[in-house]
Design a protein around this motif. Sequence first.
Motif, PDB file in Angstrom:
ATOM      1  N   GLY A 129     -19.212  44.323 -23.552  1.00 30.11           N
ATOM      2  CA  GLY A 129     -19.888  43.690 -24.677  1.00 30.11           C
ATOM      3  C   GLY A 129     -19.278  44.097 -26.009  1.00 30.11           C
ATOM      4  O   GLY A 129     -18.573  45.099 -26.119  1.00 30.11           O
ATOM      5  N   THR A 130     -19.569  43.283 -27.011  1.00 30.41           N
ATOM      6  CA  THR A 130     -19.081  43.529 -28.367  1.00 30.41           C
ATOM      7  C   THR A 130     -20.265  43.732 -29.299  1.00 30.41           C
ATOM      8  O   THR A 130     -21.159  42.875 -29.354  1.00 30.41           O
ATOM      9  N   PRO A 131     -20.329  44.844 -30.000  1.00 22.83           N
ATOM     10  CA  PRO A 131     -21.431  45.046 -30.941  1.00 22.83           C
ATOM     11  C   PRO A 131     -21.522  43.887 -31.930  1.00 22.83           C
ATOM     12  O   PRO A 131     -20.523  43.392 -32.440  1.00 22.83           O
ATOM     13  N   ARG A 132     -22.736  43.459 -32.159  1.00 20.55           N
ATOM     14  CA  ARG A 132     -23.005  42.312 -33.026  1.00 20.55           C
ATOM     15  C   ARG A 132     -22.676  42.629 -34.489  1.00 20.55           C
ATOM     16  O   ARG A 132     -22.898  43.749 -34.953  1.00 20.55           O
ATOM     17  N   SER A 133     -22.170  41.639 -35.180  1.00 19.66           N
ATOM     18  CA  SER A 133     -21.954  41.758 -36.622  1.00 19.66           C
ATOM     19  C   SER A 133     -23.199  41.255 -37.343  1.00 19.66           C
ATOM     20  O   SER A 133     -23.691  40.157 -37.066  1.00 19.66           O
ATOM     21  N   PHE A 134     -23.731  42.042 -38.250  1.00 21.71           N
ATOM     22  CA  PHE A 134     -24.937  41.683 -38.994  1.00 21.71           C
ATOM     23  C   PHE A 134     -24.569  41.235 -40.412  1.00 21.71           C
ATOM     24  O   PHE A 134     -23.641  41.794 -41.023  1.00 21.71           O
ATOM     25  N   ASP A 135     -25.303  40.244 -40.934  1.00 21.33           N
ATOM     26  CA  ASP A 135     -25.121  39.848 -42.330  1.00 21.33           C
ATOM     27  C   ASP A 135     -26.160  40.513 -43.227  1.00 21.33           C
ATOM     28  O   ASP A 135     -26.407  40.088 -44.350  1.00 21.33           O
ATOM     29  N   PHE A 136     -26.773  41.569 -42.690  1.00 27.94           N
ATOM     30  CA  PHE A 136     -27.697  42.409 -43.448  1.00 27.94           C
ATOM     31  C   PHE A 136     -27.598  43.812 -42.871  1.00 27.94           C
ATOM     32  O   PHE A 136     -27.117  43.985 -41.739  1.00 27.94           O
ATOM     33  N   PRO A 137     -28.003  44.829 -43.596  1.00 28.20           N
ATOM     34  CA  PRO A 137     -27.911  46.196 -43.061  1.00 28.20           C
ATOM     35  C   PRO A 137     -28.910  46.399 -41.910  1.00 28.20           C
ATOM     36  O   PRO A 137     -30.119  46.363 -42.139  1.00 28.20           O
ATOM     37  N   LEU A 401     -34.732  46.230 -29.408  1.00 27.29           N
ATOM     38  CA  LEU A 401     -35.242  45.995 -30.763  1.00 27.29           C
ATOM     39  C   LEU A 401     -34.125  46.022 -31.799  1.00 27.29           C
ATOM     40  O   LEU A 401     -34.044  45.152 -32.672  1.00 27.29           O
ATOM     41  N   GLU A 402     -33.252  47.011 -31.710  1.00 28.48           N
ATOM     42  CA  GLU A 402     -32.222  47.156 -32.731  1.00 28.48           C
ATOM     43  C   GLU A 402     -31.135  46.094 -32.619  1.00 28.48           C
ATOM     44  O   GLU A 402     -30.661  45.562 -33.629  1.00 28.48           O
ATOM     45  N   ASN A 403     -30.729  45.769 -31.380  1.00 29.17           N
ATOM     46  CA  ASN A 403     -29.661  44.785 -31.226  1.00 29.17           C
ATOM     47  C   ASN A 403     -30.133  43.364 -31.482  1.00 29.17           C
ATOM     48  O   ASN A 403     -29.325  42.505 -31.841  1.00 29.17           O
ATOM     49  N   GLY A 404     -31.425  43.120 -31.297  1.00 30.20           N
ATOM     50  CA  GLY A 404     -31.936  41.772 -31.507  1.00 30.20           C
ATOM     51  C   GLY A 404     -32.572  41.540 -32.861  1.00 30.20           C
ATOM     52  O   GLY A 404     -33.091  40.448 -33.137  1.00 30.20           O
ATOM     53  N   GLN A 405     -32.565  42.533 -33.735  1.00 24.55           N
ATOM     54  CA  GLN A 405     -33.256  42.429 -35.028  1.00 24.55           C
ATOM     55  C   GLN A 405     -32.658  41.340 -35.918  1.00 24.55           C
ATOM     56  O   GLN A 405     -31.450  41.101 -35.925  1.00 24.55           O
TER      57      GLN A 405
END
Length: 434
Positions: A129-137, A401-405
């Motif tokens: 898997g690849t850690p998700r890129s977030f457009d918010f902190p 919770l953290e990966n789907g936030q």
Amino acid sequence: MHDIRAIRENPAAFDQALGRRSLPSMSSQVLALDEARRAKILAAETAQAEQNKASKEVGAAKGRGDEAEFERLRALVAEKKAEIARLNDEAKADDAALRDLLMTIPNLPAADVPEGADEAGNVEIRRWGTPRSFDFPPVEHYQLTAVAAAADRGLDFEAAAKLSGARFMVLKGATARLHRALAQLMLDTHVDTHGLTETWTPVLVRPEMMYGTGQLPKFGEDSYETTNGWWLVPTAEVTLTNLVNDETVAEATLPRRHVAYTQCFRSEAGSAGRDTAGMLRQHQFEKVEMVSIVKAGDSPAEHERMTACAEAILQKLELPYRTIVLCTGDMGFGAIKTHDLEVWLPGQNTFREISSVSNCGDFQARRMNARFKPADGGKPEFLHTLNGSGLAVGRTLIAVLENGQQADGSVTLPAALHPYLGGKTTLTAEGTLA
């Protein structure tokens, strides 16, 4: 526990293996106790032979009227009887001391385990898997709006502190249901796909069960003992592995593969100040535990199979992770080899352990006196035991919770959980399912 015969035959190899764990040589201390014990056993046997001989001669001396010889022999019999009792008591004391010493010495690492002093020496095997890129902190689980706001929030740290103190958790509403759904997914996958036998076991055990799997005597402070001598299990490894305690099972019944979903209890005595925020390190938590009981030659392949079983859960939940092999300085007490699975937590911007899968070889089986009878009629042999988290439910909840936030405080839930949540796909910012 260690094979004393193997230490006698090759003490240098024993010390070398301990040295790989950065431990001092111990063969001389072990063998000194062993030699003292064996010498007293031999002396007792010699004294027993002398007593037996004198006992036979007593009657003959009496019959021929040799009163002086009769009295001498009778005194000799009494003397040898007392000597035998003393030597046997001393041998038992040496045997207990030897057993106590061997109980405190950790298992020897397998030859292919990388050497290292601490976790810095661990070696990554693979990533998925690849850690998700977030457009918010991204934030940590306890900072999420969905679980940190409103009067009936999903993770209630204040209520837990009122009830029990620090490092406890109260789960509510949709978050509690999500926690339950994760455990159900794990159990169903391990039973239906991986062929493990679902097993329900007690969480209170006798001390000898804790000795059997290596929690006692060395790590008693990390667990909880009740006032009547029972111990609360730190993991279902204790109960599942001890199902074969003091048994000799038929080879045809192997391998035995169990999975259990239980409460676990740990005092965390050696972790003061670590991971105190949130629910990453708790005194009471739930875990789905896998245990395999196999023949000696089968344990390396079984270790790989169990690791794949744990990995499959993370893949179902679409959680990025990495698999590492622990180095000699970071291995657990009873393991010959350990794989750790570390899940990506975007709130911490790092990988954190979510499962540890260990091959213990015959170390626990020797402590438990657990053997199998070969199908060809050969001499009974010690079993090999393995254990692994499949997975720690609370830590998996954190990862989901953290990966789907999302930016609005909601959490998008993995598709594998939807059937367990009545088709709901999202944990809303208000802490409900939608």
